[in-house]
Design a protein around this motif. Sequence first.
Motif, PDB file in Angstrom:
ATOM      1  N   UNK A 204       1.013  -1.193  -0.123  1.00 51.29           N
ATOM      2  CA  UNK A 204       0.184   0.161   0.008  1.00 51.29           C
ATOM      3  C   UNK A 204       0.823   1.246  -0.167  1.00 51.29           C
ATOM      4  N   UNK A 205       1.988   1.228  -0.926  1.00 54.75           N
ATOM      5  CA  UNK A 205       2.665   2.309  -0.917  1.00 54.75           C
ATOM      6  C   UNK A 205       2.871   3.096  -2.309  1.00 54.75           C
ATOM      7  N   UNK A 206       1.986   2.665  -3.037  1.00 57.46           N
ATOM      8  CA  UNK A 206       1.805   3.288  -4.192  1.00 57.46           C
ATOM      9  C   UNK A 206       0.718   4.291  -4.425  1.00 57.46           C
ATOM     10  N   UNK A 207       0.681   5.421  -5.094  1.00 54.00           N
ATOM     11  CA  UNK A 207      -0.270   6.341  -5.299  1.00 54.00           C
ATOM     12  C   UNK A 207      -0.218   6.735  -6.798  1.00 54.00           C
ATOM     13  N   UNK A 208      -1.609   6.644  -7.422  1.00 53.01           N
ATOM     14  CA  UNK A 208      -1.700   6.802  -8.756  1.00 53.01           C
ATOM     15  C   UNK A 208      -1.712   8.345  -8.909  1.00 53.01           C
ATOM     16  N   UNK A 209      -0.565   9.005  -9.853  1.00 54.64           N
ATOM     17  CA  UNK A 209      -0.638  10.432  -9.798  1.00 54.64           C
ATOM     18  C   UNK A 209      -1.873  10.863 -10.969  1.00 54.64           C
ATOM     19  N   UNK A 210      -2.810  11.539 -10.356  1.00 57.16           N
ATOM     20  CA  UNK A 210      -4.014  12.082 -11.231  1.00 57.16           C
ATOM     21  C   UNK A 210      -4.781  10.993 -11.624  1.00 57.16           C
ATOM     22  N   UNK A 211      -5.395  11.076 -12.734  1.00 51.79           N
ATOM     23  CA  UNK A 211      -6.229   9.957 -13.156  1.00 51.79           C
ATOM     24  C   UNK A 211      -5.674   8.671 -13.715  1.00 51.79           C
TER      25      UNK A 211
ATOM     26  N   UNK B 198      11.403   7.815  -3.162  1.00 51.25           N
ATOM     27  CA  UNK B 198      10.472   7.350  -4.339  1.00 51.25           C
ATOM     28  C   UNK B 198       9.527   8.296  -5.181  1.00 51.25           C
ATOM     29  N   UNK B 199       9.722   9.308  -4.790  1.00 51.71           N
ATOM     30  CA  UNK B 199       9.043  10.492  -5.696  1.00 51.71           C
ATOM     31  C   UNK B 199       9.967  11.688  -5.983  1.00 51.71           C
ATOM     32  N   UNK B 200      10.435  11.858  -7.500  1.00 50.17           N
ATOM     33  CA  UNK B 200      11.020  12.813  -7.986  1.00 50.17           C
ATOM     34  C   UNK B 200      10.561  13.434  -9.120  1.00 50.17           C
ATOM     35  N   UNK B 201      10.850  14.356  -9.665  1.00 48.98           N
ATOM     36  CA  UNK B 201      10.127  14.799 -10.941  1.00 48.98           C
ATOM     37  C   UNK B 201      10.465  13.855 -12.178  1.00 48.98           C
TER      38      UNK B 201
ATOM     39  N   UNK C 100      -0.888  18.412  -6.941  1.00 47.97           N
ATOM     40  CA  UNK C 100      -0.088  17.936  -5.272  1.00 47.97           C
ATOM     41  C   UNK C 100       1.180  17.082  -5.752  1.00 47.97           C
ATOM     42  N   UNK C 101       0.812  15.935  -6.544  1.00 46.15           N
ATOM     43  CA  UNK C 101       2.125  15.100  -6.874  1.00 46.15           C
ATOM     44  C   UNK C 101       3.163  15.884  -7.285  1.00 46.15           C
ATOM     45  N   UNK C 102       3.046  17.004  -8.225  1.00 42.33           N
ATOM     46  CA  UNK C 102       4.036  17.514  -8.554  1.00 42.33           C
ATOM     47  C   UNK C 102       4.855  18.600  -7.657  1.00 42.33           C
ATOM     48  N   UNK C 103       4.098  19.116  -6.503  1.00 45.25           N
ATOM     49  CA  UNK C 103       4.827  19.736  -5.625  1.00 45.25           C
ATOM     50  C   UNK C 103       5.581  18.729  -4.718  1.00 45.25           C
ATOM     51  N   UNK C 104       5.203  17.641  -4.487  1.00 49.96           N
ATOM     52  CA  UNK C 104       5.710  16.401  -3.628  1.00 49.96           C
ATOM     53  C   UNK C 104       7.006  16.234  -4.386  1.00 49.96           C
ATOM     54  N   UNK C 105       6.841  16.298  -5.780  1.00 52.66           N
ATOM     55  CA  UNK C 105       8.114  15.647  -6.628  1.00 52.66           C
ATOM     56  C   UNK C 105       9.078  16.615  -6.522  1.00 52.66           C
ATOM     57  N   UNK C 106       8.719  17.948  -6.579  1.00 48.64           N
ATOM     58  CA  UNK C 106      10.015  19.076  -6.382  1.00 48.64           C
ATOM     59  C   UNK C 106      10.417  18.838  -4.980  1.00 48.64           C
ATOM     60  N   UNK C 107       9.783  18.532  -3.797  1.00 50.26           N
ATOM     61  CA  UNK C 107      10.518  18.527  -2.498  1.00 50.26           C
ATOM     62  C   UNK C 107      11.131  17.072  -2.540  1.00 50.26           C
ATOM     63  N   UNK C 108      10.645  16.057  -3.224  1.00 52.82           N
ATOM     64  CA  UNK C 108      11.411  14.949  -3.231  1.00 52.82           C
ATOM     65  C   UNK C 108      12.859  15.023  -4.059  1.00 52.82           C
ATOM     66  N   UNK C 109      12.934  15.827  -4.952  1.00 55.98           N
ATOM     67  CA  UNK C 109      14.072  16.101  -5.638  1.00 55.98           C
ATOM     68  C   UNK C 109      15.159  16.681  -4.766  1.00 55.98           C
ATOM     69  N   UNK C 110      14.770  17.260  -3.630  1.00 51.05           N
ATOM     70  CA  UNK C 110      15.754  17.792  -2.731  1.00 51.05           C
ATOM     71  C   UNK C 110      16.158  16.764  -1.887  1.00 51.05           C
ATOM     72  N   UNK C 111      15.184  15.696  -1.257  1.00 50.46           N
ATOM     73  CA  UNK C 111      15.422  14.782  -0.399  1.00 50.46           C
ATOM     74  C   UNK C 111      16.318  13.735  -0.979  1.00 50.46           C
TER      75      UNK C 111
END
Length: 326
Positions: free
Chosen positions: A190-197, A280-283, A261-272
């Motif tokens: 249960x660690x996968x999230x579908x981006x958008x549709x 698991x989440x980058x651009x 929301x996923x795009x915002x998280x990906x920007x943050x993930x790029x730093x991490x």
Amino acid sequence: MKTRETILVTGAAGWLGRLVSLHLQNAGYRVLGMDRTAITHKFNDTWIGDLGSFHSPPSDLCIKLKYVRTVIHCAGYAHRSIESPAEVSKLERINVDGTKVLVEACKKFGVQRIVYVSTIAGYDWGTINGGPCDEESRLHYTTAYARTKLDGERLVRESSLDWRAVRLATVFGEGDHANFSKLAKALKARRFIVPGSGDARKSVVPAALAAEILARLAIEDFPKHRLINGALSDSPTLRNICDSFSTTCGFKIAPSIPLAVMRSGALFGGVISRIWPSFPLTNVILSKLVTATVVDNRRLRETFPDLHMPTFVEALRSAVEYYKSV
């Protein structure tokens, strides 16, 4: 080609190489298995070595090539989520240098035919607006993996050999340790999230079908096409893929999150990811999930009109127990 003729399969200890070899042996051909690691499958003959570590064909391999007419080049170094300088060097050595030595050996010792395992990863997906790429579509290398695999394909195509190449879509099925295996693990936990549709369509191919295509292309004297995309006729969306795993394997349905929301998280993930490379989440990761990667398989169907082409769900069902256990 006559039965009992010897066919060399490189990468014979690998997932796809073993399946190709088994298909050929079941059809009555002798198989010379080559790999840089230990080979457990029973072959008619074997050669252990890393072609990328040689500047010219090694003498002990050349002796064996005297009895070979056809090579199926499955050996290669697969894509990596992070392409460090060391990884790029390894991709170059195995995918390009190794192919160059193999082609040289084939030409020098009378091997007439070579079948190359290529990839659809080199297509320029940004220019097709979600439509399918055919074999003449523009290539655009965004990764060292795609560049080195297509450079290897170019070496084969520019040789004087009777060449054939299959640009494989994402391969899945029993024995998978790559994309779908990772997805199955994430869905199971249960660690996968579908981006958008999740509407981006993906071309895929079951491993057994990929092996059959390569084997048949190797033994066909006059194929209608030499360069073909290897993919199923149906291209499921990311949401279809996730839901199919849930239905067949009993995993929970993957939730969706708005793409913004996923795009915002990906920007943050790029730093991490600079500190935690496996985050698991980058651009880069998000782009792969939301980009359609669909190919036209018309040439495949024209070359082998009798080829049984299952649907994605049918092929996934045959590997249910494997994916449930990963």
